[in-house]
Motif scaffolding. Structure first.
Motif, mmCIF file in Angstrom:
data_model
loop_
_atom_site.group_PDB
_atom_site.id
_atom_site.type_symbol
_atom_site.label_atom_id
_atom_site.label_comp_id
_atom_site.label_asym_id
_atom_site.label_seq_id
_atom_site.Cartn_x
_atom_site.Cartn_y
_atom_site.Cartn_z
ATOM 1 N N LEU A 130 0.846 -1.188 0.000
ATOM 2 C CA LEU A 130 0.000 0.000 0.000
ATOM 3 C C LEU A 130 0.882 1.238 0.000
ATOM 4 N N ASN A 131 0.797 2.017 -1.065
ATOM 5 C CA ASN A 131 1.529 3.277 -1.141
ATOM 6 C C ASN A 131 0.736 4.351 -0.406
ATOM 7 N N VAL A 132 1.336 4.942 0.587
ATOM 8 C CA VAL A 132 0.641 5.881 1.468
ATOM 9 C C VAL A 132 1.132 7.292 1.219
ATOM 10 N N HIS A 133 0.191 8.179 0.907
ATOM 11 C CA HIS A 133 0.501 9.601 0.773
ATOM 12 C C HIS A 133 -0.062 10.297 2.015
ATOM 13 N N GLY A 134 0.807 10.850 2.830
ATOM 14 C CA GLY A 134 0.362 11.441 4.095
ATOM 15 C C GLY A 134 0.656 10.501 5.246
ATOM 16 N N GLU A 135 -0.150 10.602 6.288
ATOM 17 C CA GLU A 135 0.126 9.792 7.470
ATOM 18 C C GLU A 135 -0.265 8.339 7.247
ATOM 19 N N ASN A 136 0.470 7.467 7.883
ATOM 20 C CA ASN A 136 0.248 6.028 7.793
ATOM 21 C C ASN A 136 -1.048 5.667 8.526
ATOM 22 N N PRO A 137 -2.031 5.054 7.839
ATOM 23 C CA PRO A 137 -3.289 4.714 8.517
ATOM 24 C C PRO A 137 -3.128 3.642 9.583
ATOM 25 N N PHE A 138 -2.008 2.939 9.561
ATOM 26 C CA PHE A 138 -1.749 1.910 10.565
ATOM 27 C C PHE A 138 -0.861 2.442 11.688
ATOM 28 N N MET A 147 -1.218 5.422 14.904
ATOM 29 C CA MET A 147 -2.000 6.420 15.625
ATOM 30 C C MET A 147 -1.237 6.836 16.865
ATOM 31 N N LEU A 148 -1.235 8.114 17.139
ATOM 32 C CA LEU A 148 -0.502 8.667 18.285
ATOM 33 C C LEU A 148 0.978 8.302 18.227
ATOM 34 N N GLY A 149 1.477 8.120 17.007
ATOM 35 C CA GLY A 149 2.879 7.757 16.839
ATOM 36 C C GLY A 149 3.177 6.309 17.136
ATOM 37 N N LEU A 150 2.135 5.495 17.359
ATOM 38 C CA LEU A 150 2.310 4.079 17.677
ATOM 39 C C LEU A 150 1.781 3.214 16.539
ATOM 40 N N PRO A 151 2.483 2.142 16.209
ATOM 41 C CA PRO A 151 1.984 1.248 15.155
ATOM 42 C C PRO A 151 0.745 0.501 15.614
ATOM 43 N N LEU A 152 -0.261 0.492 14.775
ATOM 44 C CA LEU A 152 -1.497 -0.213 15.063
ATOM 45 C C LEU A 152 -1.433 -1.550 14.323
ATOM 46 N N ASP A 153 -0.892 -2.558 15.009
ATOM 47 C CA ASP A 153 -0.548 -3.824 14.359
ATOM 48 C C ASP A 153 -1.637 -4.880 14.424
ATOM 49 N N PHE A 154 -2.527 -4.779 15.395
ATOM 50 C CA PHE A 154 -3.485 -5.857 15.622
ATOM 51 C C PHE A 154 -4.335 -6.134 14.389
ATOM 52 N N TYR A 155 -4.748 -5.073 13.685
ATOM 53 C CA TYR A 155 -5.613 -5.227 12.522
ATOM 54 C C TYR A 155 -4.837 -5.271 11.203
ATOM 55 N N LYS A 156 -3.534 -5.288 11.257
ATOM 56 C CA LYS A 156 -2.707 -5.227 10.049
ATOM 57 C C LYS A 156 -2.244 -6.618 9.641
ATOM 58 N N LEU A 171 1.581 -7.269 4.847
ATOM 59 C CA LEU A 171 1.280 -5.990 4.205
ATOM 60 C C LEU A 171 2.478 -5.050 4.323
ATOM 61 N N ILE A 172 2.890 -4.500 3.204
ATOM 62 C CA ILE A 172 4.010 -3.553 3.174
ATOM 63 C C ILE A 172 3.470 -2.146 2.957
ATOM 64 N N ILE A 173 3.921 -1.231 3.795
ATOM 65 C CA ILE A 173 3.515 0.168 3.692
ATOM 66 C C ILE A 173 4.669 0.977 3.106
ATOM 67 N N ASN A 174 4.417 1.646 1.998
ATOM 68 C CA ASN A 174 5.411 2.530 1.374
ATOM 69 C C ASN A 174 4.954 3.974 1.469
ATOM 70 N N GLN A 175 5.780 4.821 2.044
ATOM 71 C CA GLN A 175 5.470 6.254 2.086
ATOM 72 C C GLN A 175 5.883 6.884 0.751
ATOM 73 N N VAL A 205 -10.880 12.358 5.070
ATOM 74 C CA VAL A 205 -11.500 11.262 4.345
ATOM 75 C C VAL A 205 -10.422 10.282 3.898
ATOM 76 N N TRP A 206 -10.580 9.024 4.252
ATOM 77 C CA TRP A 206 -9.631 7.998 3.830
ATOM 78 C C TRP A 206 -10.106 7.376 2.523
ATOM 79 N N SER A 207 -9.183 7.211 1.607
ATOM 80 C CA SER A 207 -9.531 6.629 0.317
ATOM 81 C C SER A 207 -8.395 5.751 -0.190
ATOM 82 N N ILE A 208 -8.749 4.745 -0.979
ATOM 83 C CA ILE A 208 -7.773 3.863 -1.633
ATOM 84 C C ILE A 208 -8.103 3.802 -3.119
#
Length: 477
Positions: A388-396, A398-407, A411-415, A469-472
């Protein structure tokens, strides 16, 4: 004004189950990071460096996480992998346990309130106030602590009232009080207040007092073993909690508010036509029912959190859950005057309007996701997205912490800063302005949007561009 206790229970059961299904996500970040990610760490899926500061300071008790661990393991053994099935199971267990705890209060309601009509009304208020299923379905320490305490309070008070099996009741209630405390440390104020009420006001038998106290202490010691299981070393999370939040004053770093802030929060976050009578009845009870155990337990916790500078509405959920009983006590006390008033058509109209408004928000609170981001995580989990190429903040994050439980693990995140890239890929945006900008790229198809697609047709004043608004997009070669 006539309610049947059995019918109320079944309606409440339906709402509690529906809330477990639809009230997805977390209301507060602690509900996720201090429960789900702690569990994720214990399952060996993430390193401790991914956890919040509460783990490093060892202030979070592990009892609730251990309970969810016991639910997780059998489900995983039968091949379940979806974090959304696991989280639903946690919500369902927590919600039904909360409802069970409410049923333990019915004998107390019948003891405190005279007249079947008013007992049934209070039972209905307790079960069907719009916020009750929403609070009880939360997999938070507040919800867990409330349920254990209510069950323990009922066992404790009924034993005192009936003067039967005092020693056994003391042991059981003490165990439940201890588990309430292990769920959330400030519940100690409610536990201690009820115990001292029994000692000084009710002058209860020392059998129930001593046995409950010993049982509480035994559970606190047991909590050290839960913490050892979680942290991997001997520690005492209660002391760590007190030191970090009150000696080192870590709480103040999250914001400080005046003592009256909870009154403002209760009105602003509540539904005034429903909240105001509940607040007024509770204040009435605190003054006129000063020797009542409900006053002792609720006022003590409320006073503590009012004194502490950092305030969040969830901290007083144990008090809020009890407000319908105070309203029932108020109505029962002034039943003659209220019945005379109820004969007036406009009073009946107001009462019915309050009921309709309450049920409207009960439905909304039940069917609305606590955090809509979980719908995004579910979409990504079920999709074939590997990168998933991410433009802006990483949706996974929050508060500077990785949200791994639902990931997904693979899955590879590319900024990325520029978009769209060459070749087939998936592109994520977290701002609405990109929805209109991406329309010019015909090779990119919108496959996920926070809002339903038809909402885009009502972009009056271009409000979507200013919204989060989050979009893919799926971009083809």
């Amino acid at each position: 004004m006539h309610f049947n206790t059995k019918n109320v229970f079944y309606i409440s059961l339906i709402f509690h189950i529906l809330a477990a299904i639809f009230s997805t996500g977390f209301q507060h970040f602690d509900e996720h990071f201090q429960i789900y990610e702690f569990l994720n760490f214990k399952l060996g899926n993430i390193p401790s460096s991914n956890l919040p500061w509460e783990f490093q300071q060892q202030i979070r008790p592990w009892f609730q996480v251990f309970v969810y661990f016991l639910i997780y393991k059998p489900l995983s053994l039968i091949g379940i992998e979806s974090p959304f099935i696991f989280s639903f199971s946690f919500r369902l267990f927590t919600s039904l346990f909360g409802l069970f705890a409410l049923t333990r209060l019915l004998p107390l309601i019948k003891e405190w309130i005279k007249g079947e009509r008013y007992q049934n009304l209070t039972w209905a208020l307790l079960n069907l106030s719009w916020f009750v299923p929403y609070i009880q379905v939360r997999t938070s320490s507040e919800s867990f602590g409330i349920s254990f305490f209510l069950w323990g309070m009922s066992t404790f008070l009924l034993a005192i009232s009936n003067k039967k099996d005092l020693f056994k009741a003391g042991l059981l209630s003490g165990m439940l009080f201890g588990l309430s405390y292990l769920s959330r440390s400030p519940m100690a104020f409610m536990v201690a207040s009820l115990w001292f009420w029994a000692l000084f006001i009710n002058r209860s038998s020392y059998k129930v007092l001593i046995s409950s106290a010993l049982s509480i202490l035994a559970i606190i010691v047991l909590g050290i073993f839960f913490d050892y299981w979680g942290y991997g070393g001997w520690t005492f999370s209660t002391w760590n909690y007190f030191k970090a939040n009150f000696i080192d004053d870590a709480l103040s770093s999250f914001g400080v508010h005046p003592w009256w802030w909870y009154f403002r929060l209760s009105i602003n976050r509540g539904i005034p036509i429903v909240s105001l009578p509940l607040i007024a009845a509770t204040l009435w009870g605190w003054w006129y029912l000063r020797r009542h155990p409900l006053t002792w337990i609720s006022l003590s916790l409320f006073a503590f959190h009012s004194y502490v500078g950092h305030k969040e509405l969830r901290f007083i959920y144990p008090v809020i859950i009890l407000t319908p009983i105070f309203l029932g006590l108020f109505i029962s006390t002034y039943r003659d005057k209220i019945e005379q008033l109820y004969k007036k058509k406009w009073i009946r109209g107001i009462w019915k309007f309050c009921i309709y408004v309450n049920f409207l928000f009960l439905i909304i609170a039940t069917f609305r996701a606590a955090n809509p981001s979980v719908d995004f995580y579910k979409f990504v989990w079920k999709s074939d997205i590997k990168v998933l190429n991410v433009h802006g903040e990483n949706p996974f994050t929050m508060l500077g912490l990785p949200l791994d439980f639902y990931k997904k693990k693979d899955l590879i995140i590319n900024q990325v800063k520029s978009y769209p890239a060459e070749g087939e890929h998936y592109l994520f945006f977290n701002k609405g302005k990109f929805v209109s900008e991406m329309e010019k790229y015909t090779r990119c198809e919108l496959i996920y949007l926070t809002y339903p697609r038809w909402v885009l047709k009502f972009n009056i004043g271009n409000w979507i561009s200013r919204s989060r608004v989050w979009s893919i997009y799926k971009c083809l070669e």
